[in-house]
Design a protein around this motif. Structure first.
Motif, mmCIF file in Angstrom:
data_model
loop_
_atom_site.group_PDB
_atom_site.id
_atom_site.type_symbol
_atom_site.label_atom_id
_atom_site.label_comp_id
_atom_site.label_asym_id
_atom_site.label_seq_id
_atom_site.Cartn_x
_atom_site.Cartn_y
_atom_site.Cartn_z
ATOM 1 N N PHE A 346 0.828 -1.206 0.000
ATOM 2 C CA PHE A 346 0.000 0.000 0.000
ATOM 3 C C PHE A 346 0.868 1.264 0.000
ATOM 4 N N ALA A 347 1.998 1.221 0.708
ATOM 5 C CA ALA A 347 2.864 2.407 0.747
ATOM 6 C C ALA A 347 3.464 2.677 -0.632
ATOM 7 N N TYR A 385 -7.133 10.672 -7.400
ATOM 8 C CA TYR A 385 -5.758 10.134 -7.370
ATOM 9 C C TYR A 385 -5.007 10.656 -6.143
ATOM 10 N N VAL A 386 -5.328 11.866 -5.710
ATOM 11 C CA VAL A 386 -4.647 12.413 -4.536
ATOM 12 C C VAL A 386 -5.243 11.838 -3.252
ATOM 13 N N LEU A 387 -6.576 11.875 -3.149
ATOM 14 C CA LEU A 387 -7.189 11.508 -1.865
ATOM 15 C C LEU A 387 -7.477 10.020 -1.744
ATOM 16 N N PHE A 388 -7.683 9.322 -2.846
ATOM 17 C CA PHE A 388 -7.809 7.856 -2.756
ATOM 18 C C PHE A 388 -6.438 7.220 -2.982
ATOM 19 N N GLY A 389 -5.838 7.503 -4.138
ATOM 20 C CA GLY A 389 -4.517 6.946 -4.434
ATOM 21 C C GLY A 389 -3.487 7.378 -3.414
ATOM 22 N N GLY A 390 -3.643 8.575 -2.882
ATOM 23 C CA GLY A 390 -2.723 9.051 -1.847
ATOM 24 C C GLY A 390 -3.241 8.694 -0.464
ATOM 25 N N THR A 391 -4.153 9.502 0.033
ATOM 26 C CA THR A 391 -4.546 9.383 1.440
ATOM 27 C C THR A 391 -5.058 7.994 1.808
ATOM 28 N N ILE A 392 -6.000 7.449 1.021
ATOM 29 C CA ILE A 392 -6.620 6.191 1.460
ATOM 30 C C ILE A 392 -5.620 5.043 1.369
ATOM 31 N N LEU A 393 -4.823 4.968 0.301
ATOM 32 C CA LEU A 393 -3.802 3.903 0.249
ATOM 33 C C LEU A 393 -2.833 4.059 1.416
ATOM 34 N N GLY A 394 -2.475 5.304 1.748
ATOM 35 C CA GLY A 394 -1.585 5.532 2.889
ATOM 36 C C GLY A 394 -2.216 5.078 4.199
ATOM 37 N N TRP A 421 -4.565 -5.629 -4.379
ATOM 38 C CA TRP A 421 -4.609 -5.656 -5.850
ATOM 39 C C TRP A 421 -5.975 -5.252 -6.374
ATOM 40 N N LEU A 422 -7.046 -5.698 -5.690
ATOM 41 C CA LEU A 422 -8.385 -5.280 -6.117
ATOM 42 C C LEU A 422 -8.535 -3.766 -6.020
ATOM 43 N N THR A 423 -7.990 -3.204 -4.930
ATOM 44 C CA THR A 423 -8.097 -1.756 -4.734
ATOM 45 C C THR A 423 -7.321 -1.022 -5.817
ATOM 46 N N LEU A 424 -6.103 -1.488 -6.100
ATOM 47 C CA LEU A 424 -5.254 -0.792 -7.074
ATOM 48 C C LEU A 424 -5.885 -0.854 -8.473
ATOM 49 N N ILE A 425 -6.336 -2.052 -8.857
ATOM 50 C CA ILE A 425 -6.949 -2.178 -10.184
ATOM 51 C C ILE A 425 -8.258 -1.395 -10.207
ATOM 52 N N GLY A 426 -9.052 -1.546 -9.154
ATOM 53 C CA GLY A 426 -10.343 -0.863 -9.099
ATOM 54 C C GLY A 426 -10.194 0.638 -9.185
#
Lengths: 597, 337
Positions: A346-347, A385-394, A421-426
């Motif tokens: 995730f990081a 991409y900032v708040l999901f790809g950034g904050t939520i993945l973090g 992987w589901l989160t990243l692809i999704g």
């Protein structure tokens, strides 16, 4: 039960924050899925009405920003910060409990709007906030929004602002004053540093929105004209005030996640954070610059070429410290011995996705270019991409990292990888096509679009992606729930972390440290060139440790605030006064509560 | 070794390529920013393309470094402890200066374009006032003394000075192929300026959330040759058509006169309502209801019977007309070329 209601233990409050915020995260996610389902077809979609759709996207944004991401970060502030700085609790434990209860009640108040319709002689699903999460004037005026929808929004945000401000002051004081001996500022773990910066942003930015909301309240309740051009006011004033808060708010949302991955990457690479001081100072620089860019949200309002140039320039400058952080994270991985745990995945996912959000941000920073992007799905792609790809993945990275510390139990790594992987692809399937929808002319916040625009295909991909994220989140939820039945077998330091929270058992005892440690290095549990690892702490406290008992007064005081809000909503002064009385009595009894219980 | 690692960026990269392919082989995109047809939108597209390629370069470099790091430095059993590197001053200076340098190459054209597109048309430009209403557009041509509604007609290759304001909440005028969006704000006047390069029909819609029917506040721009534009102007200046005695349209005029229509709509010489759009030449328009539907007998029937069901929040109440009266009104409106 009583012990949870009256608790002032930062660890329990941290868990309460976590579960409450996770609940709101699921609600906000459900709202997103209905939005995406509606947009799967052009020309009317699945039949969600315009009025319902406008409530859904308003509440999705409001919920995710104020009820999910900020409090999920707060869960870690609460649980982890006192442990990382070697303290027994936060500076003001009862104020901390108060913050939590105000947050919970504010969130419930906002969401009650979904079912409160009948109380106002309207249908269900008709009085929830519906003016967008940044509630632009003068659409929010009584003339154009006569119902209680906007009242729910402004009163709810006022309540939540109190929670954030109280917590902000609490953590600034905690981090500055409660550090263990030897924990100098430049020995603070990076997560603690980013938290400190975040809380300074909270205590400086939230007063701005508080003022804006008070002015809006006056306009709606008492007939003033702060934002109403017909009465000599100015709707653009609202935009300035909102974004003066709103842009620092973006950094309030992202800096904690940056802090989390600055802990996770070193641990799983077995290397210290590359360029620690540079990472810290770039966080400080981001926070300062974050105050000078708010009008980049307003390029289409016609600020004039001078203002556009200045705000385009300051916004571009932010790319520099942000880039520096990304390079330092890659530098941390470089030459390490990387263990691919779910937390590390995730990081790394954070870095990979945040770059995309950052780069689309540069296209927004260029004011003329932004005129084709703002208020379209392109900016929706950017923010996600900032708040999901950034904050939520973090945040997910942090949950997998600290869950054993917080509960003594491991999350399943196998399910964690499925989740990742589901989160990243999704998320890429959901948000990447939005760049195209937007540039092909699809504005945001529309419940229907013409088939002739040619964007239906992109919308279908986004919808599929959103549902994949939904499935991934259910996998994660199941993973969380099943740990309750797993053995409590996590060792004190399961990942080989360097910071003080790993020096004590998992979960920690109520008093945290048997002896307050003395810190001599930035990485107290690691062998470095100049420092041996810290000696293990004794298993039992050598002297009795005083632990304060619980208190009812924070919760009771907190209850006064939604009562005031309900009174305001119903235009019933006696209820407002009753709520105020609860707050005053609560504070009075709280102030004179004896130390021992 | 690479397993797991390469997938990280494979996901967005594959998606990007797939989507580019889809875009390339799809049909028409009437609101695309990629097919600019004015000096204003061409400037913006050029600037975006410039930044886009810088972004692609940065993306490829940084993501490649990230992938190399996670592929090469995967933990192996029995490997030596990694060197505890704390940082590297020269590297820090380097990766601070490199993005700063790239930003100079983005900032300079940005500033240049900001001033080039500041919204001042040259002397002699055709002035058009755009007024936003919930949820339709009013256009006034002060020098030509005519007005238009939802469909804006402009002469090709002529500088246009657009001045915008709102009658109610904030709207945003956006016709992507002709230029960037600009907000319409009550009590203020905002400006854009452009010159369309080619004739044609251009689509746009409101871009700032403005209430229930924000999604239904659409517009068309018809860029015409000078002669076609002049014909349109002459038509708009003419008095509305008077229906022939005994025709269905004549019956429709009588229905219009005695119905609620006159409270909100103007038809020169017939009614002077100011709440809704002027209908003096409604029969000559391509679309109705804020460019939402094509202007046909069928859509006019549905619209007059129950406007709010087609456009949530629309102020025009459902009209309780007999089928004959409805047919007559539709015939009358269609006769108003």
């Amino acid at each position: 039960m009583k012990s949870w209601l009256t608790t002032t233990d930062h660890k329990r409050i941290g868990l309460l924050y976590f579960w409450t915020a996770f609940g709101f995260f699921m609600i906000g996610g459900l709202e997103a899925l209905i939005i995406r389902a509606q947009l799967v077809r052009p020309d009317g979609g699945l039949g969600v009405s315009a009025e319902t759709f406008n409530q859904l996207f308003t509440m999705h944004g409001t919920t995710m920003v104020f009820l999910a991401l900020m409090p999920l970060s707060a869960a870690f502030f609460n649980y982890i910060i006192p442990l990382q700085i070697g303290a027994r609790d936060v500076a003001f434990p009862r104020l901390n409990a108060f913050s939590y209860w105000v947050f919970l009640l504010g969130g419930l108040f906002l969401n009650a709007s979904f079912v409160a319709g009948p109380l106002f002689g309207a249908d269900r699903l008709s009085v929830a906030p519906d003016a967008g999460w940044f509630g632009y004037a003068n659409l929010t005026s009584r003339q154009f929004s006569p119902g209680p929808n906007v009242d729910f929004w402004l009163l709810g945000l006022q309540i939540l602002g109190i929670a954030s401000l109280a917590a902000g002051f609490n953590f600034v004081v905690t981090i500055l004053n409660m550090r263990a001996p030897g924990m100098r500022m430049l020995r603070l773990p990076p997560f603690t540093w980013m938290t400190l910066i975040t809380q300074f942003l909270v205590i400086t930015a939230f007063p701005v929105i508080t003022v804006a909301l008070v002015l809006l309240m006056f306009d709606r309740f008492f007939g003033t004209h702060f934002f109403l051009p017909a009465g000599g006011g100015d709707p653009i004033l609202w935009q300035h005030l909102f974004w003066m808060f709103g842009h620092p708010e973006v950094y309030i949302l992202i800096l904690p996640a940056m802090g989390i991955i600055s802990e996770v990457l070193p641990t799983f690479s077995k290397k210290p954070l590359f360029g620690y001081t540079v990472v810290v100072y770039s966080g400080v620089v981001i926070a300062f610059l974050g105050w000078s860019v708010w009008s980049h949200h307003m390029f289409s309002t016609g600020l004039g070429p001078i203002a556009d140039s200045v705000f385009a320039g300051t916004t571009m400058l932010i790319a520099i410290p942000t880039g520096v952080k990304i390079f330092n994270w890659i530098g941390t991985l470089w030459g390490g011995q990387i263990r691919f745990t779910t937390s590390l995945l995730f990081a790394v996912g954070f870095i990979a996705m945040f770059i995309i959000g950052g780069l689309s941000g540069v296209t927004h920073a260029s004011a003329p270019s932004d005129l084709q992007q703002t208020d379209t799905y392109y900016v929706v792609a950017h923010i996600h991409y900032v708040l999901f790809g950034g904050t939520i993945l973090g945040l997910f990275s942090g949950i997998y990292y600290w869950w054993p510390k917080m509960t003594g139990r491991f999350l399943s790594e196998r399910m964690g990888k499925v989740h990742f992987w589901l989160t990243l692809i999704g998320m890429n399937l959901a948000f990447f096509p939005m760049h195209f929808s937007g540039l092909l002319g699809m504005p945001r916040r529309i419940y229907t679009y013409s088939a002739d625009l040619g964007v239906a295909r992109f919308n279908q991909l986004s919808t599929i992606g959103a549902f994949l994220i939904g499935i991934a989140t259910l996998v994660f939820f199941w993973n969380l729930l099943r740990t309750r039945r797993r053995p409590s077998n996590a060792p004190a330091n399961p990942w080989g972390g360097a910071t003080l929270e790993w020096a004590i058992s998992s979960p920690p005892p109520v008093y945290n440290f048997t002896v307050i440690p003395t810190v001599t290095s930035r990485l107290p549990l690691w062998q470095t060139e100049r420092h041996a690892p810290m000696a293990p702490l004794p298993d039992r406290p050598p002297a009795p440790i005083h632990v304060p008992g619980g208190s009812w007064w924070p919760m009771i005081t907190a209850f006064g605030l939604p009562i005031i809000a309900i009174g305001a909503l119903a235009h019933l002064i006696p209820i407002v006064l009753a709520g105020a009385a609860v707050v005053i009595v609560g504070i009075y009894r709280w102030a004179y509560e004896p130390f021992e219980m | 070794m690479l397993r797991g690692a390469v997938y990280f960026d494979a996901v967005p990269l594959v998606l990007a390529l797939l989507l580019l392919f889809l875009t390339a082989c799809s049909g028409q995109f009437p609101q695309s920013v990629f097919e600019p047809r004015s000096d204003f939108s061409t400037e913006l597209a050029g600037l975006f393309t410039n930044i886009f390629w810088w972004a692609v370069g940065v993306f490829v470099i940084v993501e490649t470094l990230l992938l190399i790091a996670i592929a090469r430095y995967r933990a192996r059993p029995g490997a030596a402890e990694p060197k505890p590197v704390h940082g590297h001053t020269a590297l820090e200076i380097g990766w601070t200066l490199a993005p700063a340098l790239i930003l100079v190459f983005i900032a300079v054209p940005t500033m240049r374009t900001i001033f080039a597109t500041a919204g001042q048309a040259p002397e002699g430009a055709l002035r058009v006032e755009v007024i936003g209403h919930q949820w339709w557009w009013e256009y006034r041509y002060p020098t030509l003394n005519i007005s238009a509604y939802n469909e804006l007609h402009l002469p090709v290759a002529t500088p246009i000075q657009v001045e915008m304001t709102s009658a109610d909440v904030i709207h945003s005028f956006w016709v992507p192929r002709l230029g960037g969006k600009r907000d319409l704000i009550q009590g203020r006047t905002n400006r854009i300026a452009f010159r369309a390069d080619s004739t044609g029909e251009y689509w746009g819609q409101c871009a700032e959330f403005c209430g229930a029917s924000h999604a239904n506040m659409r517009l068309r721009v018809f860029v015409q040759s000078d002669s076609a534009f002049q014909r349109w102007v002459d038509q708009e200046r003419a008095a509305p058509a008077t229906p022939a005695k005994g025709s269905p349209a004549e019956a429709g005029l009588q229905v219009f006169r005695r119905s609620a229509c006159i409270g909100c709509h103007t038809i020169a010489g017939v009614a002077q309502g100011k709440i809704g759009p002027d209908l003096s030449h409604v029969g000559g328009r391509a679309t109705i209801a804020g460019a939402l539907f094509p202007n046909t007998s069928e859509t006019l029937h549905r619209w007059i019977m129950n406007a709010p069901s087609l456009k949530p929040g629309a102020l025009m109440p459902p009209q309780n007309l007999s089928p004959q009266d409805l047919d007559a009104v539709v015939a009358y409106l269609q006769s108003l070329k």
